[in-house]
Design a protein around this motif. Structure first.
Motif, PDB file in Angstrom:
ATOM      1  N   VAL A 179       0.479  -1.217  -0.191  1.00  0.00           N
ATOM      2  CA  VAL A 179      -0.438  -0.347  -0.430  1.00  0.00           C
ATOM      3  C   VAL A 179       1.073   1.481  -0.099  1.00  0.00           C
ATOM      4  N   LEU A 180       2.450   0.980   0.833  1.00  0.00           N
ATOM      5  CA  LEU A 180       2.642   2.370   0.830  1.00  0.00           C
ATOM      6  C   LEU A 180       3.284   2.744  -0.476  1.00  0.00           C
ATOM      7  N   SER A 183       0.008   4.079  -2.894  1.00  0.00           N
ATOM      8  CA  SER A 183       0.168   5.240  -2.538  1.00  0.00           C
ATOM      9  C   SER A 183       1.123   6.434  -3.260  1.00  0.00           C
ATOM     10  N   ARG A 184       2.114   6.229  -2.711  1.00  0.00           N
ATOM     11  CA  ARG A 184       4.061   7.239  -3.340  1.00  0.00           C
ATOM     12  C   ARG A 184       3.801   7.318  -4.797  1.00  0.00           C
ATOM     13  N   ALA A 186       1.245   7.132  -6.515  1.00  0.00           N
ATOM     14  CA  ALA A 186      -0.770   7.520  -6.979  1.00  0.00           C
ATOM     15  C   ALA A 186      -0.499   8.724  -6.839  1.00  0.00           C
ATOM     16  N   LEU A 187       0.412   8.739  -5.321  1.00  0.00           N
ATOM     17  CA  LEU A 187       0.509  10.886  -5.071  1.00  0.00           C
ATOM     18  C   LEU A 187       1.073  11.296  -6.166  1.00  0.00           C
TER      19      LEU A 187
ATOM     20  N   LEU B 247       1.148  10.527   3.551  1.00  0.00           N
ATOM     21  CA  LEU B 247       1.482   9.552   2.834  1.00  0.00           C
ATOM     22  C   LEU B 247       1.877   9.112   3.651  1.00  0.00           C
ATOM     23  N   GLN B 250       0.366   6.571   6.456  1.00  0.00           N
ATOM     24  CA  GLN B 250      -0.752   5.641   5.915  1.00  0.00           C
ATOM     25  C   GLN B 250      -1.741   4.919   6.924  1.00  0.00           C
ATOM     26  N   THR B 301      -8.104  14.113  -3.015  1.00  0.00           N
ATOM     27  CA  THR B 301      -6.741  13.951  -3.738  1.00  0.00           C
ATOM     28  C   THR B 301      -6.380  13.012  -2.456  1.00  0.00           C
ATOM     29  N   GLU B 304      -7.930   9.360  -3.604  1.00  0.00           N
ATOM     30  CA  GLU B 304      -7.235   8.827  -4.017  1.00  0.00           C
ATOM     31  C   GLU B 304      -5.992   8.274  -4.222  1.00  0.00           C
ATOM     32  N   LEU B 305      -5.633   8.511  -3.583  1.00  0.00           N
ATOM     33  CA  LEU B 305      -4.190   7.588  -3.119  1.00  0.00           C
ATOM     34  C   LEU B 305      -4.622   6.047  -2.688  1.00  0.00           C
ATOM     35  N   GLY B 306      -5.747   5.680  -2.176  1.00  0.00           N
ATOM     36  CA  GLY B 306      -5.334   4.579  -1.706  1.00  0.00           C
ATOM     37  C   GLY B 306      -5.418   3.227  -0.903  1.00  0.00           C
ATOM     38  N   ILE B 307      -4.909   4.808   0.035  1.00  0.00           N
ATOM     39  CA  ILE B 307      -3.972   4.228   1.343  1.00  0.00           C
ATOM     40  C   ILE B 307      -5.515   3.440   2.549  1.00  0.00           C
ATOM     41  N   GLY B 311      -5.037   1.859   7.184  1.00  0.00           N
ATOM     42  CA  GLY B 311      -3.474   1.496   5.722  1.00  0.00           C
ATOM     43  C   GLY B 311      -3.865  -0.022   5.044  1.00  0.00           C
ATOM     44  N   GLY B 313      -5.581  -0.495   2.585  1.00  0.00           N
ATOM     45  CA  GLY B 313      -6.260  -0.226   0.728  1.00  0.00           C
ATOM     46  C   GLY B 313      -7.400  -0.037   1.019  1.00  0.00           C
TER      47      GLY B 313
END
Lengths: 198, 362
Positions: A179-180, A183-184, A186-187, B247, B250, B301, B304-307, B311, B313
């Motif tokens: 996930v890290l 998401s990194r 994606a950002l 980010l 998480q 935003t 949209e990162l999917g965390i 965490g 997902g």
């Protein structure tokens, strides 16, 4: 939901994979910073405690005496696991631990120890103190209560259908790493585009 | 340091210098009390630390500006405020959690986590038990008329925290940073923290936030420009560092989270102001258009990162973002980000002249 019952054999543990939801039934031992530091520095387990095929829980429960001279857990959510990263791998190897319950995930060394020894990291929902306390059906014993104080003591708890998610398995996979990384990426992509307009 | 501990019991008069603590004992509601002391000595340096281990027994009340009955009414109101804050999540947060649950795909571990969260919220309310076992830093925000006596209020608040801890609404959660001793009262330097704000109005509004350690640990302060993040001293730079905080956090802050952000200020006021944003309700809109746009963008935003929750997902990383701005020095540009976990414990009460609760503020 996968039912995971005692005994926690290597075979059962290796069958679990990242993303599996597990209902755990059996005995777990709480261990926070004090117990991890102590065991890592060569401290002995209390007489009668065997962590072989055992499960540790990163948790400082709120425990009150009950009417019958025993104990009652009133709140018992997980604490942040990453603080035990310097100790966890060695403890898994030394004692043959099969599962570690906590929150937030752990690092490379723990992941390697899980893969080598056949152990999984089980993520409980942080903050869900009441739901998790309900899944604790009995307090079997307590160790190091005097030495470390109540939240840091080692509580032997009997759990039934304790809800957790496998986020680090015995095959080298970590949901936290995945996930890290995702998401990194994606950002980085999002920052190339303009901000959302209100 | 090698610590050696021994305990002793003693009766002290208020104002007497304590041989262990080396400070004058100050317990404004009492003239004398019996306490149990733990004498801790560092055997290498012979430095002594002292700690009151047991709750002093109340012998008798001294005169207090609130007067006997009003004083205990005020204290009772504050105990009820603490209980409600610890056990009941405010409506706006619960609605946001339910909405998040609808949005997550059923059958995912993100949805399961939110279901457990929802069940936990209900269970805590029904049993009047702490939502989370980490009952957190105790932060009071008090808006009071000019005639109000903040010293008397602070005495009542400290008393309320002690009693709420004994009743189990708060965990024994305050540790001496030098000795590691937890005296079990939750009262000590910095605990509780009380912010007083006088206003020219008759109302006494007391708000309380309980903020746990997991989410506090993932807070972050950035000094702009930040070369690594290519964040300049403008709103776009602020956006970049705020999203970086999300980010980095998480799932470790027990998301889905809520951000309180301050742009500007000095390091201390900036963090303080970022936490004050948590007094706002989730659906409210920022009256400053630039900040409102930034708040909306950060939430969209981040999601949209999917965390995702915890965490794991998923679609819900943030439930809200609240941003304020303070003036800064020309040489400084701080952006302070405070992260609040889903167990967003915030409540408030308007108190009447006798200290009684007139109505709830959230």
């Amino acid at each position: 939901m996968i039912a995971l019952n005692r005994p926690f054999t290597e075979e059962k543990i290796r069958a679990l994979k990242v993303g599996d939801e597990v209902a755990l039934t059996g005995v777990v031992f709480t261990a926070r910073d004090a117990v991890h530091g102590y065991l890592h520095d060569g401290g002995a387990l209390p007489p009668g405690v065997d962590l072989r095929d055992g499960i540790l829980y990163h948790c400082g429960p709120v425990v009150l005496p009950d009417e019958r001279g025993g104990w009652k857990v009133t709140a018992a959510g997980p604490t942040t696991s990453i603080r035990e990263e310097p100790y966890q791998g060695a403890i898994i190897r030394r004692f043959g631990v099969r599962g570690v319950i906590g929150k937030g995930g752990m690092g490379e060394r723990t992941l390697a120890a899980c893969q080598a020894g056949g152990c999984v990291y089980l993520h409980a929902v942080g903050g869900a103190a009441q739901v998790l306390a309900e899944a604790i059906v009995a307090v079997r014993n307590v160790y190091f209560l005097k030495e470390f104080g109540s939240p840091e003591a080692m509580w032997e708890l009997e759990v039934r259908d304790f809800p957790v998610v496998v986020t680090m398995d015995a095959h080298g996979r970590s949901l936290h790493q995945e996930v890290l990384a995702a998401s990194r990426t994606a950002l980085a992509e999002r920052l190339k585009e303009p901000a959302h307009s209100a | 340091m090698r610590l050696r501990a021994e305990s002793q019991s003693a009766r002290f008069n208020v104002g007497r210098q304590c041989p262990n603590l080396g400070a004058r004992l100050y317990e404004p509601q009492r003239s004398s009390f019996k306490i149990k002391l733990l004498r801790v000595t560092d055997s290498r340096s012979d430095r002594k630390f002292g700690h009151c281990l047991w709750e002093p027994r109340v012998d008798r009340f001294r005169a207090n500006p609130y007067g006997g009955k009003a004083m205990s009414t005020l204290q009772d109101s504050l105990i009820e405020l603490i209980r409600r804050t610890s056990a009941e999540i405010p409506d706006d947060v619960q609605r946001a959690i339910l909405l998040a649950l609808e949005q997550e795909k059923q059958g995912t571990i993100a949805a399961s986590a939110l279901q457990i969260i929802e069940r936990n919220v209900e269970l805590a309310r029904r049993k009047s038990q702490p939502i989370c076992q980490d009952t957190g830093s105790i932060l009071f925000y008090v808006q009071h008329p000019l005639s109000h006596d903040p010293i008397a209020f602070e005495e009542s608040a400290r008393g309320a925290v002690r009693i709420a801890t004994r009743k189990g609404y708060l965990r024994q959660n305050s540790v001496d940073s030098l000795t590691g001793v937890n005296d079990g009262t939750n009262v000590g330097p910095g605990s509780p923290t009380i912010h007083f704000h006088p206003h020219r109005a008759p109302e006494l509004d007391v708000r309380l936030i309980l903020k746990g350690g997991g989410c506090e640990n993932v807070g972050a302060q950035y000094s702009l420009p930040n070369e690594k993040l290519q964040a300049n001293r403008d709103l776009d730079g602020c956006r970049k560092v705020i999203l970086d905080a999300v980010l980095q956090a998480q799932g470790k802050g027990c998301g889905p989270g809520i951000l309180g952000v301050c742009i500007g200020g000095d390091r201390a006021t900036s963090y303080e102001f970022s936490k004050r944003q948590f007094l706002r309700t989730l659906p409210d809109r920022n009256p400053v258009p630039e900040l409102d746009r930034l708040e909306q963008d950060i939430v969209k935003t981040a999601n949209e990162l999917g965390i995702g929750p915890m965490g794991f997902g998923g679609k819900t990383t943030l439930l809200g973002a609240k941003i304020g701005a303070l003036n800064r020095l020309p040489a400084s540009y701080f952006v302070s980000v405070s992260y609040m976990c889903w167990a967003f414990r915030r409540q408030g009460a308007r108190l009447g002249p006798g200290g009684e609760i007139e109505r709830w503020l959230y």
